[in-house]
Design a protein around this motif. Structure first.
Motif, short mmCIF file in Angstrom:
data_model
loop_
_atom_site.label_atom_id
_atom_site.label_comp_id
_atom_site.label_asym_id
_atom_site.label_seq_id
_atom_site.Cartn_x
_atom_site.Cartn_y
_atom_site.Cartn_z
N CYS A 132 1.13 -1.59 0.00
CA CYS A 132 0.12 -0.03 0.10
C CYS A 132 0.76 1.31 0.01
O CYS A 132 2.14 1.86 0.74
CB CYS A 132 -0.89 -0.35 2.10
SG CYS A 132 -2.09 -1.15 0.65
N TRP A 133 0.13 2.44 -0.68
CA TRP A 133 1.21 3.71 -1.01
C TRP A 133 0.39 4.65 0.02
O TRP A 133 -0.71 4.64 0.01
CB TRP A 133 1.58 4.04 -2.09
CG TRP A 133 1.95 5.65 -2.14
CD1 TRP A 133 2.29 6.50 -1.49
CD2 TRP A 133 1.68 6.15 -3.45
NE1 TRP A 133 3.15 7.55 -1.72
CE2 TRP A 133 2.41 7.49 -3.50
CE3 TRP A 133 1.47 5.95 -5.00
CZ2 TRP A 133 2.68 8.19 -4.09
CZ3 TRP A 133 1.88 6.92 -5.80
CH2 TRP A 133 2.41 7.94 -5.70
N ILE A 134 0.81 5.18 1.20
CA ILE A 134 -0.30 5.93 1.93
C ILE A 134 0.65 7.72 1.61
O ILE A 134 2.39 7.65 2.01
CB ILE A 134 -0.23 5.92 3.15
CG1 ILE A 134 -0.60 3.97 3.29
CG2 ILE A 134 -1.27 6.56 4.05
CD1 ILE A 134 -0.71 3.89 4.80
N GLY A 135 -0.03 8.45 1.14
CA GLY A 135 0.55 9.77 0.76
C GLY A 135 0.22 10.44 2.41
O GLY A 135 0.14 10.19 3.15
N ARG A 136 1.19 11.47 1.92
CA ARG A 136 1.40 12.36 2.74
C ARG A 136 0.46 12.99 3.74
O ARG A 136 -0.46 13.59 3.32
CB ARG A 136 2.17 14.04 1.90
CG ARG A 136 3.08 14.90 3.36
CD ARG A 136 3.46 15.69 2.59
NE ARG A 136 3.97 16.96 3.58
CZ ARG A 136 5.26 16.80 3.89
NH1 ARG A 136 6.72 15.69 3.44
NH2 ARG A 136 6.28 17.59 4.90
N GLU A 137 0.73 13.24 4.63
CA GLU A 137 -0.99 13.49 5.89
C GLU A 137 -1.86 12.57 6.09
O GLU A 137 -2.80 13.83 5.86
CB GLU A 137 -0.42 15.03 5.89
CG GLU A 137 0.80 15.27 5.82
CD GLU A 137 0.79 17.46 5.79
OE1 GLU A 137 -0.20 17.93 6.47
OE2 GLU A 137 1.75 17.75 6.09
N ALA A 138 -1.83 11.62 5.31
CA ALA A 138 -2.61 10.75 5.23
C ALA A 138 -3.36 10.76 6.78
O ALA A 138 -2.36 9.99 7.53
CB ALA A 138 -3.19 10.13 3.94
N VAL A 139 -4.71 10.35 7.10
CA VAL A 139 -5.50 9.47 8.29
C VAL A 139 -6.32 8.87 8.41
O VAL A 139 -6.62 8.64 7.45
CB VAL A 139 -6.41 10.86 9.16
CG1 VAL A 139 -6.52 10.34 10.50
CG2 VAL A 139 -4.72 11.84 9.21
N LEU A 140 -5.80 7.46 8.87
CA LEU A 140 -6.17 6.93 8.87
C LEU A 140 -7.45 6.68 10.07
O LEU A 140 -6.53 6.45 11.44
CB LEU A 140 -5.87 5.70 8.57
CG LEU A 140 -5.29 4.61 7.34
CD1 LEU A 140 -4.07 6.51 6.64
CD2 LEU A 140 -5.38 2.90 6.93
N MET A 141 -8.71 6.55 10.52
CA MET A 141 -9.36 6.86 11.80
C MET A 141 -9.88 5.01 12.52
O MET A 141 -9.28 4.08 11.80
CB MET A 141 -10.36 7.03 11.08
CG MET A 141 -11.03 8.61 10.47
SD MET A 141 -10.06 9.87 11.50
CE MET A 141 -10.87 9.86 13.01
N PRO A 142 -9.61 5.42 13.73
CA PRO A 142 -9.96 3.83 14.59
C PRO A 142 -10.59 2.81 13.08
O PRO A 142 -11.40 3.12 13.47
CB PRO A 142 -10.80 4.20 15.24
CG PRO A 142 -10.59 5.73 15.53
CD PRO A 142 -10.81 6.88 13.96
N GLY A 143 -10.07 1.47 13.12
CA GLY A 143 -10.41 0.78 12.94
C GLY A 143 -10.68 0.47 11.14
O GLY A 143 -10.80 -0.61 10.36
#
Length: 226
Positions: A132-143
């Protein structure tokens, strides 16, 4: 003549795997498995994080609310790419919502701090699939749960489950396109190249980088028969 036996994959036990032409290592690029020692965080080999601020505590930078012994886990697969400022907001960031106020009074009382943590609901684990590629300042919320091969745009806010090989953007994050068609996605998940031995990955890098799913599948069949 290039050495055909050379394995181009970096050693996954290296802290700073990115080497510049002058031989120096980039201090901002780290393999997370080598810099995070947290009982609630699991990171697969070759997953890297790039942060020019050079944090002393990578676990704290990525998952600031996930304390050791928390009821939930953060699990990240192999070969993921995580940009600066990404944060995983785990369920332990929650406040009590059963009373008249959400103010966490007991947090400021040493005698009751332990009971506050124990009162929080058991949140779902946060899961990031392989590649997976997660970009700058992305946020993954609970769960939040990313399938394999997902791309998360910069500053996206991700909730819920994202299917394999989706590209998501926005707040809340929405699927803007799929990277491959359903048949190709099924093939990629069956091949699961990220779980191959490093030597096999190295031999097939040209196919992985080309993006030809059928060619990679055919080569995998050949390797399996041999």
């Amino acid at each position: 003549m290039a050495d055909e036996n050379r394995i181009p994959l970096p050693n996954p036990r290296t802290k700073n795997p990115l080497i510049f032409p002058d031989g120096s290592h980039d201090p901002a690029t780290v393999f997370l498995s080598e810099v995070i020692d947290h009982p609630n965080i699991e990171v697969g080999d070759w997953t890297y994080y790039n942060d020019r601020s050079l944090p002393d505590d990578h676990a704290g930078a990525l998952a600031p609310y996930l304390f050791p012994g928390a009821p939930e886990q953060l699990r990240i697969g192999r070969f993921c790419q995580i940009a600066q400022g990404v944060q995983f907001i785990t369920a332990t960031a929650n406040h009590p919502m059963d009373g008249l106020s959400t103010y966490p009074f007991s947090v400021f009382d040493p005698d009751r701090m332990g009971t506050y943590r124990a009162s929080l609901p058991r949140g779902r684990d946060t899961i990031v699939g392989h590649d997976c590629w997660i970009g700058r300042e992305a946020v993954l919320m609970p769960g939040a749960e990313l399938g394999c091969g997902v791309i998360v745009a910069a500053r996206a806010v991700v909730r819920g489950k994202i299917p394999d090989y989706a590209v998501v953007s926005g707040n809340p994050a929405k699927i803007i396109r799929m990277r491959f068609n359903p048949a190709e996605i099924s093939q990629l998940l069956e091949i699961a190249w990220w779980s191959w031995p490093s030597e096999k990955i190295a031999r097939n890098l040209h196919l992985i980088e080309q993006g030809d799913v059928l060619a990679l599948a055919e080569q995998n069949d050949v390797d399996t028969m041999n």
